[in-house]
Scaffold this motif. Structure first.
Motif, short mmCIF file in Angstrom:
data_model
loop_
_atom_site.label_atom_id
_atom_site.label_comp_id
_atom_site.label_asym_id
_atom_site.label_seq_id
_atom_site.Cartn_x
_atom_site.Cartn_y
_atom_site.Cartn_z
N PHE A 92 0.82 -1.20 0.00
CA PHE A 92 0.00 0.00 0.00
C PHE A 92 0.86 1.26 0.00
N PRO A 93 0.32 2.34 -0.56
CA PRO A 93 1.04 3.62 -0.47
C PRO A 93 1.24 4.01 1.00
N ARG A 94 2.16 4.89 1.24
CA ARG A 94 2.48 5.31 2.60
C ARG A 94 1.25 5.89 3.28
N SER A 95 0.98 5.40 4.50
CA SER A 95 -0.17 5.87 5.25
C SER A 95 0.14 7.17 5.99
N VAL A 96 -0.90 7.98 6.15
CA VAL A 96 -0.82 9.19 6.95
C VAL A 96 -1.89 9.09 8.02
N GLY A 97 -1.88 10.00 8.98
CA GLY A 97 -2.91 10.02 10.01
C GLY A 97 -4.24 10.47 9.44
N ALA A 98 -5.32 10.12 10.14
CA ALA A 98 -6.66 10.45 9.66
C ALA A 98 -6.87 11.95 9.55
N GLN A 99 -6.42 12.70 10.55
CA GLN A 99 -6.61 14.15 10.50
C GLN A 99 -5.84 14.77 9.34
N GLU A 100 -4.61 14.32 9.14
CA GLU A 100 -3.81 14.85 8.03
C GLU A 100 -4.43 14.47 6.69
N ARG A 109 -2.67 1.57 12.74
CA ARG A 109 -1.60 2.47 13.19
C ARG A 109 -2.14 3.80 13.69
N ASP A 110 -3.39 4.11 13.36
CA ASP A 110 -3.95 5.42 13.70
C ASP A 110 -5.30 5.24 14.40
N PRO A 111 -5.34 5.41 15.72
CA PRO A 111 -6.59 5.26 16.46
C PRO A 111 -7.68 6.22 15.99
N ALA A 112 -7.29 7.42 15.58
CA ALA A 112 -8.29 8.38 15.08
C ALA A 112 -8.93 7.87 13.80
N GLY A 113 -8.15 7.19 12.95
CA GLY A 113 -8.69 6.60 11.72
C GLY A 113 -9.65 5.47 12.04
N ALA A 114 -9.31 4.65 13.04
CA ALA A 114 -10.20 3.56 13.45
C ALA A 114 -11.51 4.13 13.99
N ALA A 115 -11.43 5.26 14.69
CA ALA A 115 -12.63 5.89 15.23
C ALA A 115 -13.53 6.41 14.11
N VAL A 116 -12.93 6.97 13.06
CA VAL A 116 -13.71 7.45 11.91
C VAL A 116 -14.44 6.28 11.26
N VAL A 117 -13.75 5.15 11.09
CA VAL A 117 -14.35 3.97 10.47
C VAL A 117 -15.48 3.42 11.34
N ARG A 118 -15.26 3.35 12.64
CA ARG A 118 -16.32 2.86 13.53
C ARG A 118 -17.54 3.77 13.49
N ALA A 119 -17.33 5.08 13.44
CA ALA A 119 -18.45 6.03 13.38
C ALA A 119 -19.24 5.86 12.09
N ALA A 120 -18.56 5.51 11.01
CA ALA A 120 -19.23 5.37 9.71
C ALA A 120 -19.90 4.02 9.54
#
Length: 145
Positions: free
Chosen positions: A50-58, A101-112
């Motif tokens: 996969f391409p390089r991951s960034v944080g959810a906010q970024e 790797r990014d808890p904020a990203g996991a939270a976005v996915v759970r919310a959706a």
């Protein structure tokens, strides 16, 4: 970070053990072929595909600026691999977020997804789409500059 490498390492170890058994029994050609299959499986399930991951906010900040979708994924997910492979070179134009790797990203996915970490989840213009068709995702990309 280490959780993402468990499956690829297991593929590598299992392939090595089976190949060593085949070599001991005198079937070195089969051992090489089988080891290559296991190495390919390990590579496909590794984060390196996969391409390089960034944080959810970024990623969301960048998406708001350039209009490109954000893909939330995790290593070992066969649907994420399918999306990545079918997008081909276009995948590099998306913003990728590894939810392991990014808890904020996991939270976005759970919310959706009603509390589930269902991936791939693609954010297009702030709206989530769970496991969309790769061709549809490609169509959401802004024209190349």
């Amino acid at each position: 970070m280490t959780r993402a490498w468990i499956l690829p390492v297991l593929f590598g170890l299992c392939g090595s053990v089976v190949a060593a058994g085949l070599v001991v029994s005198g079937r070195s050609g089969a051992a090489v072929a089988l080891l290559l299959v296991f190495v390919l499986l390990a590579a496909m399930h590794s984060p390196l595909v996969f391409p390089r991951s960034v944080g959810a906010q970024e990623a969301q900040r960048r998406s708001a600026a350039d209009g490109r979708p954000v893909v939330f994924w995790r290593p070992g997910c066969k649907y994420c691999i399918r999306l990545r492979i079918r997008l081909g070179r276009s995948a590099r134009r998306l913003h990728w977020v590894d939810i392991w790797r990014d808890p904020a990203g996991a939270a976005v996915v759970r919310a959706a997804n009603d509390g589930n970490e269902t991936v791939p989840t693609v954010l297009v213009a702030g709206r989530p789409h769970t496991n969309p068709d790769p061709e549809w995702v490609r169509g959401q990309l802004p024209p190349a500059a």
